[in-house]
Design a protein around this motif. Structure first.
Motif, PDB file in Angstrom:
ATOM      1  N   SER A  83       8.903  -2.340  -4.048  1.00 30.81           N
ATOM      2  CA  SER A  83       8.033  -2.474  -1.846  1.00 30.81           C
ATOM      3  C   SER A  83       6.557  -2.218  -2.246  1.00 30.81           C
ATOM      4  CB  SER A  83       8.164  -1.140  -1.607  1.00 30.81           C
ATOM      5  OG  SER A  83       9.560  -1.142  -1.944  1.00 30.81           O
ATOM      6  N   ARG A  84       5.646  -2.625  -1.235  1.00 33.46           N
ATOM      7  CA  ARG A  84       4.176  -3.192  -1.090  1.00 33.46           C
ATOM      8  C   ARG A  84       3.982  -2.171   0.016  1.00 33.46           C
ATOM      9  NH1 ARG A  84       4.641  -4.929  -5.333  1.00 33.46           N
ATOM     10  NH2 ARG A  84       4.972  -6.687  -6.468  1.00 33.46           N
ATOM     11  N   PHE A  85       2.365  -1.629  -0.697  1.00 32.41           N
ATOM     12  CA  PHE A  85       2.027  -0.230   0.927  1.00 32.41           C
ATOM     13  C   PHE A  85       1.140  -0.692   0.993  1.00 32.41           C
ATOM     14  CE2 PHE A  85       3.506   2.657  -3.198  1.00 32.41           C
ATOM     15  CZ  PHE A  85       4.273   2.869  -2.672  1.00 32.41           C
ATOM     16  N   ILE A  86       0.244  -0.149   2.078  1.00 35.14           N
ATOM     17  CA  ILE A  86      -0.722  -0.518   2.986  1.00 35.14           C
ATOM     18  C   ILE A  86      -1.333   1.133   2.669  1.00 35.14           C
ATOM     19  CG2 ILE A  86      -1.119   0.022   5.945  1.00 35.14           C
ATOM     20  CD1 ILE A  86       1.464  -1.479   6.537  1.00 35.14           C
ATOM     21  N   ASP A  87      -2.564   0.306   2.226  1.00 38.34           N
ATOM     22  CA  ASP A  87      -3.974   1.949   1.672  1.00 38.34           C
ATOM     23  C   ASP A  87      -4.820   1.243   3.119  1.00 38.34           C
ATOM     24  OD1 ASP A  87      -5.286   2.404  -0.081  1.00 38.34           O
ATOM     25  OD2 ASP A  87      -6.841   1.261  -0.809  1.00 38.34           O
ATOM     26  N   THR A  88      -4.212   2.579   3.808  1.00 37.44           N
ATOM     27  CA  THR A  88      -4.673   3.379   4.710  1.00 37.44           C
ATOM     28  C   THR A  88      -4.755   4.857   4.665  1.00 37.44           C
ATOM     29  OG1 THR A  88      -2.318   3.711   5.557  1.00 37.44           O
ATOM     30  CG2 THR A  88      -3.554   2.015   6.287  1.00 37.44           C
ATOM     31  N   PRO A  89      -6.445   5.136   3.542  1.00 39.45           N
ATOM     32  CA  PRO A  89      -6.104   6.514   3.264  1.00 39.45           C
ATOM     33  C   PRO A  89      -6.796   7.015   4.359  1.00 39.45           C
ATOM     34  CG  PRO A  89      -8.482   5.454   1.836  1.00 39.45           C
ATOM     35  CD  PRO A  89      -6.897   3.837   3.047  1.00 39.45           C
ATOM     36  N   GLY A  90      -5.722   8.543   4.338  1.00 44.46           N
ATOM     37  CA  GLY A  90      -5.578   9.380   5.440  1.00 44.46           C
ATOM     38  C   GLY A  90      -4.912   9.095   6.430  1.00 44.46           C
TER      39      GLY A  90
END
Length: 342
Positions: A83-90
């Motif tokens: 799986s791949r992640f979306i990096d959206t901190p917070g």
């Protein structure tokens, strides 16, 4: 859970929280803090992205669990998820749920396959998982489900907060305070204490654990004048445990259980509800307390904090609790190996 040299598996948790950055910080402090070798189950691109965001210049190597320990001192070993992640901190995103669950699944599989000595889980958030169709109440219940799937045996997970000076076990956990008296039964206390006693012996290496059992009501009910549960529910549980040879005693007034002299008299305190157990544990060791799940057929520890979305991506998250969770997981795994028959 084989061998002293087998690394720990760390599941990344919710990637929008502080899991990625405390894993990075734990690796950065590996020599200073004597962090045991681990590998991170994550999307490598997400880890590199978060490292850039928080200003951490780290070498990262995609690897397999069998190679992680040898690479650990020179680079952060990451076992790539499909799986791949979306990096959206917070800002949690339900599209990351698949990868969050995959990391947990893979960590459990690695433990059963002997590729990992223990699992250390970074924090997850329930709502993004629920929005994606996750049907379990939380992290621990899902781990118990996976354990039952692998073993075919019923599993009762028990939560322990373990710090340098205190171990506490809540008998009832995430329910409203108003529901505790109905949920609290003699059988539940006995079952919780049995699992606690067994794991303190096999994993913590204690020959005869001493279990302090709290009361429910002020002054442990004061002979029934402040409630009947202490006399009618808790005391019979203690009698059953003592008849089985378990060193349990109480019910004790909770307000006098946690000063230094009292703590010297027991190895773990069984408390009747969530805050009764967690307030003293966190007051004594907020940054060092570790969440340990007892009763599983593998070792699982976790930092004693949540996803901290409010500080994610700011580079200020402290890795202390994760480091403590890694060290305790290693200690428990090594104790089991040391106690195995030759």
């Amino acid at each position: 859970m084989k061998g002293v040299g087998v690394p720990l598996a760390v599941s990344v948790g919710d990637p929008s929280g502080i899991g990625p950055e405390i894993a990075i910080a734990a690796w950065q402090g590996r020599k200073r803090n004597a962090v045991p070798p681990f590998y991170l189950l994550a999307d490598p691109a997400l880890i590199l992205s978060r490292a850039r965001i928080v200003g951490a210049d780290i070498p990262l190597l995609e690897t397999e669990p069998s190679q992680a320990a040898g690479l650990f001192q020179s680079a952060l070993p990451v076992v790539a998820l499909s799986s791949r992640f979306i990096d959206t901190p917070g800002s949690p995103d339900s599209s990351n749920a698949k990868g969050v669950v995959e990391a947990i699944d893979r960590a459990v599989e690695d433990c059963f396959a002997g590729k990992a000595a223990a699992i250390v889980t970074c924090p997850i958030a329930k709502k993004p998982l629920y929005d994606a169709g996750f049907r379990f109440p939380g992290h621990t219940e899902y781990l118990a489900h996976l354990a039952e799937h692998h073993t075919g045996k019923t599993v009762m997970p028990v939560m322990m907060l373990a710090g340098p000076d205190l171990r506490t076990v809540p008998v009832t956990i995430h329910i409203p305070l108003s529901q505790v008296p109905k949920a609290l039964t003699t059988d539940l206390i006995v079952a919780t204490a049995r699992i606690t006693d067994a794991d303190l012996r096999s994993r913590f290496g204690l020959g005869k654990p001493r279990l302090a059992i709290s009361g429910l009501n002020p002054h442990a009910g004061e002979a029934g004048s402040m409630g009947s549960e202490d006399r009618e529910v808790i005391a019979p549980a203690i009698a059953t445990l003592r008849a089985e040879g378990i060193d349990a005693f109480g019910p004790l007034p909770a307000d006098t259980m946690f000063h230094p002299r009292a703590r010297a008299g027991y190895d773990a305190a069984l408390c009747m509800y969530h805050d009764q157990a967690l307030i003293p544990a966190k007051a004594l060791a907020f940054d060092e307390a570790v969440n340990v799940t007892l009763g599983l057929p593998f070792i699982r520890t976790s930092p004693d904090h949540g996803t901290a979305f409010d500080i994610a991506g700011k580079g200020i998250a402290r890795p202390d609790s994760l480091i403590a969770a890694l060290k305790l997981a290693r200690q428990l795994a090594d104790t089991i190996v040391a106690n195995e028959p030759a």
